[in-house]
Motif scaffolding. Structure first.
Motif, PDB file in Angstrom:
ATOM      1  N   ARG A   1       1.024  -1.174  -0.066  1.00 37.41           N
ATOM      2  CA  ARG A   1       0.021   0.111   0.009  1.00 37.41           C
ATOM      3  C   ARG A   1       0.784   1.348  -0.013  1.00 37.41           C
ATOM      4  O   ARG A   1       0.643   2.124  -0.716  1.00 37.41           O
ATOM      5  CB  ARG A   1      -0.984   0.208   1.231  1.00 37.41           C
ATOM      6  CG  ARG A   1      -2.074  -1.045   1.167  1.00 37.41           C
ATOM      7  CD  ARG A   1      -2.776  -1.002   2.291  1.00 37.41           C
ATOM      8  NE  ARG A   1      -3.641   0.288   2.079  1.00 37.41           N
ATOM      9  CZ  ARG A   1      -4.191   0.809   3.345  1.00 37.41           C
ATOM     10  NH1 ARG A   1      -4.379   0.110   4.606  1.00 37.41           N
ATOM     11  NH2 ARG A   1      -4.928   1.980   3.289  1.00 37.41           N
ATOM     12  N   ALA A   2       2.122   1.415   0.894  1.00 40.10           N
ATOM     13  CA  ALA A   2       2.534   2.313   0.960  1.00 40.10           C
ATOM     14  C   ALA A   2       3.529   2.540  -0.618  1.00 40.10           C
ATOM     15  O   ALA A   2       3.537   3.620  -1.102  1.00 40.10           O
ATOM     16  CB  ALA A   2       4.123   2.136   1.876  1.00 40.10           C
ATOM     17  N   GLN A   3       3.960   1.570  -1.044  1.00 39.11           N
ATOM     18  CA  GLN A   3       4.780   1.787  -2.411  1.00 39.11           C
ATOM     19  C   GLN A   3       3.716   2.340  -3.531  1.00 39.11           C
ATOM     20  O   GLN A   3       3.764   2.907  -4.367  1.00 39.11           O
ATOM     21  CB  GLN A   3       5.040   0.340  -2.942  1.00 39.11           C
ATOM     22  CG  GLN A   3       5.710   0.350  -4.036  1.00 39.11           C
ATOM     23  CD  GLN A   3       6.295  -1.048  -4.627  1.00 39.11           C
ATOM     24  OE1 GLN A   3       6.119  -1.941  -4.058  1.00 39.11           O
ATOM     25  NE2 GLN A   3       6.767  -1.147  -5.794  1.00 39.11           N
ATOM     26  N   ALA A   4       2.144   1.647  -3.434  1.00 37.35           N
ATOM     27  CA  ALA A   4       1.259   2.012  -4.312  1.00 37.35           C
ATOM     28  C   ALA A   4       0.965   3.511  -4.191  1.00 37.35           C
ATOM     29  O   ALA A   4       0.792   4.279  -5.122  1.00 37.35           O
ATOM     30  CB  ALA A   4       0.092   1.217  -4.317  1.00 37.35           C
ATOM     31  N   LEU A   5       0.970   3.973  -2.994  1.00 36.30           N
ATOM     32  CA  LEU A   5       0.611   5.347  -2.779  1.00 36.30           C
ATOM     33  C   LEU A   5       1.766   6.200  -3.157  1.00 36.30           C
ATOM     34  O   LEU A   5       1.595   7.390  -3.778  1.00 36.30           O
ATOM     35  CB  LEU A   5       0.461   5.433  -1.210  1.00 36.30           C
ATOM     36  CG  LEU A   5       0.305   6.984  -0.657  1.00 36.30           C
ATOM     37  CD1 LEU A   5      -1.153   7.560  -1.308  1.00 36.30           C
ATOM     38  CD2 LEU A   5       0.056   7.057   0.838  1.00 36.30           C
ATOM     39  N   ALA A   6       3.150   5.837  -3.061  1.00 34.53           N
ATOM     40  CA  ALA A   6       4.261   6.429  -3.474  1.00 34.53           C
ATOM     41  C   ALA A   6       4.164   6.870  -5.134  1.00 34.53           C
ATOM     42  O   ALA A   6       4.582   7.602  -5.558  1.00 34.53           O
ATOM     43  CB  ALA A   6       5.632   5.863  -3.186  1.00 34.53           C
TER      44      ALA A   6
ATOM     45  N   ASN B   1       3.174   9.529 -10.004  1.00 34.01           N
ATOM     46  CA  ASN B   1       2.431   9.680 -11.219  1.00 34.01           C
ATOM     47  C   ASN B   1       1.344  10.829 -11.390  1.00 34.01           C
ATOM     48  O   ASN B   1       1.402  11.674 -12.462  1.00 34.01           O
ATOM     49  CB  ASN B   1       1.197   8.386 -11.471  1.00 34.01           C
ATOM     50  CG  ASN B   1       0.971   8.418 -12.769  1.00 34.01           C
ATOM     51  OD1 ASN B   1       1.301   8.739 -13.927  1.00 34.01           O
ATOM     52  ND2 ASN B   1      -0.496   8.093 -12.763  1.00 34.01           N
ATOM     53  N   ALA B   2       0.981  11.271 -10.382  1.00 35.17           N
ATOM     54  CA  ALA B   2       0.211  12.587 -10.255  1.00 35.17           C
ATOM     55  C   ALA B   2       1.119  13.826 -10.474  1.00 35.17           C
ATOM     56  O   ALA B   2       0.734  14.811 -11.100  1.00 35.17           O
ATOM     57  CB  ALA B   2      -0.807  12.618  -8.810  1.00 35.17           C
ATOM     58  N   ARG B   3       2.105  13.774  -9.999  1.00 29.27           N
ATOM     59  CA  ARG B   3       3.150  14.653 -10.313  1.00 29.27           C
ATOM     60  C   ARG B   3       3.502  15.013 -11.655  1.00 29.27           C
ATOM     61  O   ARG B   3       3.735  16.106 -12.129  1.00 29.27           O
ATOM     62  CB  ARG B   3       4.349  14.710  -9.174  1.00 29.27           C
ATOM     63  CG  ARG B   3       3.961  15.167  -7.928  1.00 29.27           C
ATOM     64  CD  ARG B   3       5.179  15.108  -7.009  1.00 29.27           C
ATOM     65  NE  ARG B   3       4.971  15.524  -5.558  1.00 29.27           N
ATOM     66  CZ  ARG B   3       5.443  14.961  -4.312  1.00 29.27           C
ATOM     67  NH1 ARG B   3       6.411  14.241  -4.695  1.00 29.27           N
ATOM     68  NH2 ARG B   3       4.986  15.368  -3.364  1.00 29.27           N
ATOM     69  N   ARG B   4       3.916  13.720 -12.398  1.00 31.42           N
ATOM     70  CA  ARG B   4       4.110  13.803 -13.640  1.00 31.42           C
ATOM     71  C   ARG B   4       3.164  14.293 -14.496  1.00 31.42           C
ATOM     72  O   ARG B   4       3.323  14.975 -15.350  1.00 31.42           O
ATOM     73  CB  ARG B   4       4.535  12.278 -13.738  1.00 31.42           C
ATOM     74  CG  ARG B   4       5.068  11.973 -15.414  1.00 31.42           C
ATOM     75  CD  ARG B   4       4.954  10.554 -15.931  1.00 31.42           C
ATOM     76  NE  ARG B   4       3.846   9.827 -15.726  1.00 31.42           N
ATOM     77  CZ  ARG B   4       2.818  10.067 -16.558  1.00 31.42           C
ATOM     78  NH1 ARG B   4       2.960  10.546 -17.758  1.00 31.42           N
ATOM     79  NH2 ARG B   4       1.498   9.404 -16.439  1.00 31.42           N
ATOM     80  N   VAL B   5       2.058  13.618 -14.144  1.00 28.77           N
ATOM     81  CA  VAL B   5       0.840  14.114 -15.044  1.00 28.77           C
ATOM     82  C   VAL B   5       0.555  15.748 -14.937  1.00 28.77           C
ATOM     83  O   VAL B   5       0.125  16.347 -15.655  1.00 28.77           O
ATOM     84  CB  VAL B   5      -0.681  13.454 -14.945  1.00 28.77           C
ATOM     85  CG1 VAL B   5      -1.553  14.101 -15.427  1.00 28.77           C
ATOM     86  CG2 VAL B   5      -0.309  11.891 -15.088  1.00 28.77           C
TER      87      VAL B   5
END
Length: 183
Positions: A69-74, A79-83
């Motif tokens: 979960r921590a890895q998926a959140l990171a 990805n959100a920052r990239r987008v």
């Protein structure tokens, strides 16, 4: 008997019979469980390692889930920052292109207004110039005023219409750029 009602309640009869039976069953079960304490100790010793292994496996699985979960959140945050950066870049590119198009549209609107003014002035002076006779100013408003001459559109209105048209035509271009960014 119920003091408010002279007839006995059906649940009162059931309770008079069932409660003593339940009390006897509870005593019998408790005696059977606590009466075999040696067997309970043997079963506890037999299954204690199984329970410890199951608890350890459960704790390990829970730790793996927390780490995933921590890895998926990171990864989601990256990805959100990239987008967001890609969208900002696409928006900036579109805004830069839009500014160039707006400048060209403003210049074209000002030139058009100037040609209309020149044509109307030439018509008013009676010089019969090409601008007055070829109908360039006829599409400015589309209707004749009471004097028989074509009315002229205000230069500010021309500028506003030109800018709004350029902006409206830029929206689909911007949307295509934004939509092409993989999420």
């Amino acid at each position: 008997m119920n003091p408010l009602n002279l007839m006995p309640s059906p649940w009162a009869t059931v309770a008079k019979v069932a409660l003593p039976i339940l009390a006897l069953m509870a005593a019998w079960i408790a005696g059977g469980i606590y009466g075999r304490s040696g067997e309970n100790a043997r079963l506890t010793a037999k299954y204690q390692p199984v329970m410890e292994r199951a608890t350890a496996t459960l704790n390990l699985t829970a730790a793996r889930i927390r780490a995933a979960r921590a890895q998926a959140l990171a990864e989601d945050l990256a990805n959100a920052r990239r987008v967001e950066a890609a969208q900002a870049q696409a928006s900036q590119e579109t805004a830069n292109a839009l500014e160039l198009e707006l400048a060209a549209a403003r210049a074209a609107a000002a030139d058009y207004a100037r040609r209309l003014r020149d044509g109307l002035q030439a018509e008013a002076s009676g010089s019969g110039s090409v601008a007055a006779s070829d109908g360039r100013h006829a599409d400015a408003a589309g209707t004749a005023d009471s004097s028989g001459r074509m009315s002229i559109m205000d230069e500010e209105d021309l500028r506003i219409c030109s800018e709004n048209t350029v902006k409206a035509l830029a929206w689909p271009v911007w949307w295509v750029k934004i939509s092409a960014i993989p999420r």
